[in-house]
Design a protein around this motif. Structure first.
Motif, short mmCIF file in Angstrom:
data_model
loop_
_atom_site.label_atom_id
_atom_site.label_comp_id
_atom_site.label_asym_id
_atom_site.label_seq_id
_atom_site.Cartn_x
_atom_site.Cartn_y
_atom_site.Cartn_z
N CYS A 106 37.75 30.22 40.08
CA CYS A 106 39.37 30.60 39.39
C CYS A 106 39.98 31.49 39.98
N ALA A 107 39.62 32.94 40.35
CA ALA A 107 40.10 33.72 41.03
C ALA A 107 41.30 33.17 41.77
N ASP A 108 40.54 32.07 43.23
CA ASP A 108 41.68 32.19 44.35
C ASP A 108 42.17 31.10 43.21
N ALA A 109 42.03 30.39 41.55
CA ALA A 109 44.04 29.03 41.52
C ALA A 109 45.18 31.12 41.20
N LEU A 110 44.58 31.80 39.85
CA LEU A 110 44.83 32.21 39.31
C LEU A 110 46.17 33.10 40.75
N ALA A 111 44.82 33.47 41.74
CA ALA A 111 45.90 34.59 42.62
C ALA A 111 46.67 33.33 43.68
N VAL A 112 46.87 32.25 43.36
CA VAL A 112 47.79 31.32 43.53
C VAL A 112 48.96 31.13 42.77
N LEU A 113 49.11 31.62 40.98
CA LEU A 113 50.17 31.78 40.82
C LEU A 113 50.50 33.33 41.07
#
Length: 445
Positions: free
Chosen positions: A222-229
Motif C-alpha cells: 500500500c505504501a508503494d501505491a501511495l508513493a505513486v499517487l
C-alpha cells in the motif's frame, strides 16, 4: 520465404522500393501478432483434467479468444465466464463471454468481476480453475475495495493514464484499490487448484503487473501505491488516501496460505513476437536485431533515442558497429505519454512522430510502430508507418509535425496522411511493437 515478395529493399528510393519496404514492415508486424494468437498457443499448455470440475475464468483483450481455444481443445466437461474488451468477443458454447470498457472501466466490468468471483466460490480441492489472463484485464476487472466506488476507480484510472506513470506504477495502484486483483481472485478459488495461462503485455513479463495480477502473489505494498499517487501529484478521494495509509487494502503476499496450489504458464510474450518478426526479416534477406522487449519511458524521448541509433547505423560503417544495413531494428515494451495537449494520444504513434521529427527526413530510414492488440491509446488504430518523406508530405498538407507532437495528436497527424495502420481487434496482446528499417547506402550495395 522468397525474396521476390519484396523486389526492391535497398538502393535509391523510388516508388517501387518504398512499396516493398512498407510491405515488409507491415508483414513483420502481422507475423508478430500471428505468433501470439491463442488458437496456437493455448493448446500447448492445457493441463490434465481434474478429478472434479473445471471452471474457466479470465479477463483481458485476448481472454475470449483464449476461452474459444480451450473449448476447441478440451474434450471433458467445463464451464466458466470471461470478460473482454468491447468488440473482442469470440462466440463460445460453454463459457460465458462478457464485454466491458477499456482502458477506463465501466459498470459492465464491475458486474463481470462480481460474476467471476461468484463463479469460483465454494469449490473443492478436487476442482480446477483455469484462469485466462491477458493485457487489459486491469480495466476489465474494476471491482473496488470495500469503501470505494466505481466512480473513484474511474477517476483515478483517467488520472493515471494521463500522468505519464509507467504500467508497473499504474498497476501497483490498481492492485491496492481492488477487491479482486493482487492475488484476491486466486484466494477466492481456494482450495481448488489454479492454473494460469497468461499472455504477457508488460515489460519483463512481471506476473503481478499483467492485468494487475488477480491470481498471483504481489510483493508491492500500500505504501508503494501511495508513493505513486504522490509522485505524479494525483489527487484522490480521502477514502483512498485513508485506505492506503492504513494498509488495510494490502494485496496477497507470496507466503499467503491461500495461494499454494497455483501453476502459471506464460504462453505468449513480447520476446516471442519479436523473434518471429526477426525470422521473417532474415528470410527476406534483411539483417534483424532485437534491441529489447522491455523499453519504457516517455514515447517521444524513446523516439529521439531510436532516431540517433538509426542514424548512427546508417551513416557510420565503423569496425565495432554490431549492426549492418540493410537491417531492421526491433523493439518492444511499453512507453508512456504525459498528456499535455488536446490531441488523441497513442504512445506508439507519438513515438513514431517523435522519431520522424528527430530524423528530419533522413533518407533510407523507414519505421512502423503499433500496439499488438490493435488499439493504440483509446483509438481503434494500431499504429502507423513512417517514411523519409512523411514530414515533407505533412507540411504540404499544412500539418506541422512539431505542433502535432506538442498537442499529443500523432493519431491525427498520421491519419491525415493516410499512414495509419488499422488491424481491427487482433485477439491477442503482447504489447508495443516497433521496427525501424535502415537501408544500405547505394555505394555499399
Amino acid at each position: 520465404m522468397s525474396t521476390s515478395k519484396y523486389p526492391k529493399l535497398s538502393g535509391r528510393f523510388d516508388a517501387k522500393s518504398v512499396t516493398s519496404i512498407d510491405r515488409l514492415l507491415k508483414d513483420i508486424f502481422d507475423v508478430a501478432i500471428a505468433v501470439a494468437q491463442p488458437t496456437s498457443r493455448v493448446p500447448q499448455f492445457l493441463p490434465a483434467p481434474p478429478r472434479g470440475r473445471l471452471i474457466v475464468i479470465g479477463a483481458g483483450k485476448a481472454s475470449a479468444a483464449m476461452a474459444k481455444a480451450v473449448e476447441d481443445n478440451w474434450s471433458g466437461a467445463l464451464e466458466g465466464i470471461v470478460v473482454t474488451r468491447y468488440g473482442y468477443a469470440v462466440p463460445c458454447q460453454r463459457i460465458e463471454i462478457l464485454e466491458a470498457s477499456h482502458p477506463v472501466p465501466d459498470a459492465n466490468g464491475l458486474k463481470a468481476a462480481e460474476k467471476i468471483l461468484k463463479r469460483v466460490s465454494g469449490l473443492s480441492a478436487d476442482d480446477m480453475v483455469l484462469c485466462l489472463i491477458s493485457g487489459g484485464g486491469s480495466a476489465l476487472l474494476p471491482l473496488p475495495a470495500e469503501g470505494l466506488t466505481l466512480a473513484d476507480k474511474q477517476e483515478i484510472s483517467q488520472a493515471l493514464l494521463a500522468s505519464g506513470a509507467s504500467i508497473s506504477e499504474m498497476n501497483c495502484v490498481r492492485r491496492h484499490l481492488s477487491a479482486i486483483k493482487g492475488g484476491r481472485l486466486a484466494a477466492a478459488c481456494h482450495p481448488a487448484r489454479v492454473v494460469n495461462l497468461i499472455i504477457s503485455d508488460v515489460p519483463a513479463d512481471g506476473l503481478h503487473d499483467i492485468a494487475s495480477g488477480p491470481t498471483v502473489a504481489d510483493a508491492t505494498t500500500c505504501a508503494d501505491a501511495l508513493a505513486v499517487l504522490q509522485r505524479y501529484a494525483i489527487k484522490v478521494p480521502p477514502a483512498v488516501s485513508a485506505m492506503l495509509e492504513s494498509g488495510r487494502s494490502e494485496s496477497l503476499k507470496p507466503n499467503d496460505p491461500r495461494l499454494p496450489h497455483i501453476e502459471t504458464h506464460l504462453i505468449a510474450t513480447p520476446q516471442l513476437a519479436l523473434e518471429a518478426a526477426a525470422r521473417l526479416a532474415k528470410e527476406a534477406g534483411i539483417n534483424a536485431y532485437i534491441l529489447s522487449d522491455a523499453i519504457e519511458g516517455e514515447a517521444r524521448e524513446v523516439g529521439k533515442v531510436m532516431a540517433a541509433i538509426a542514424r548512427q547505423v546508417k551513416r557510420c560503417a565503423q569496425p565495432a558497429q554490431p549492426f549492418k544495413p540493410p537491417c531492421v531494428l526491433l523493439s518492444g515494451g511499453e512507453t508512456t505519454v504525459t498528456i499535455r495537449g488536446k490531441g488523441r494520444g497513442g504512445r506508439n504513434v507519438e513515438f513514431l512522430l517523435a522519431l520522424g521529427v528527430a530524423l528530419n527526413g533522413e533518407d533510407g530510414i523507414f519505421a512502423i510502430a503499433g500496439d499488438t492488440d490493435g488499439v493504440d491509446g483509446q483509438e481503434e488504430i494500431a499504429g502507423a508507418l513512417l517514411r523519409p518523406d512523411t514530414l515533407a508530405r505533412a507540411r504540404k498538407h499544412g500539418i506541422h509535425p512539431l505542433a502535432s507532437l506538442a498537442n499529443n495528436d500523432a493519431h491525427g497527424f498520421f491519419q491525415a496522411l493516410g499512414d495509419s495502420v488499422v488491424t481491427g481487434p487482433t485477439l491477442t496482446n503482447v504489447n508495443d511493437f516497433r521496427a525501424i528499417f535502415i537501408a544500405a547506402q547505394p555505394d555499399n550495395i
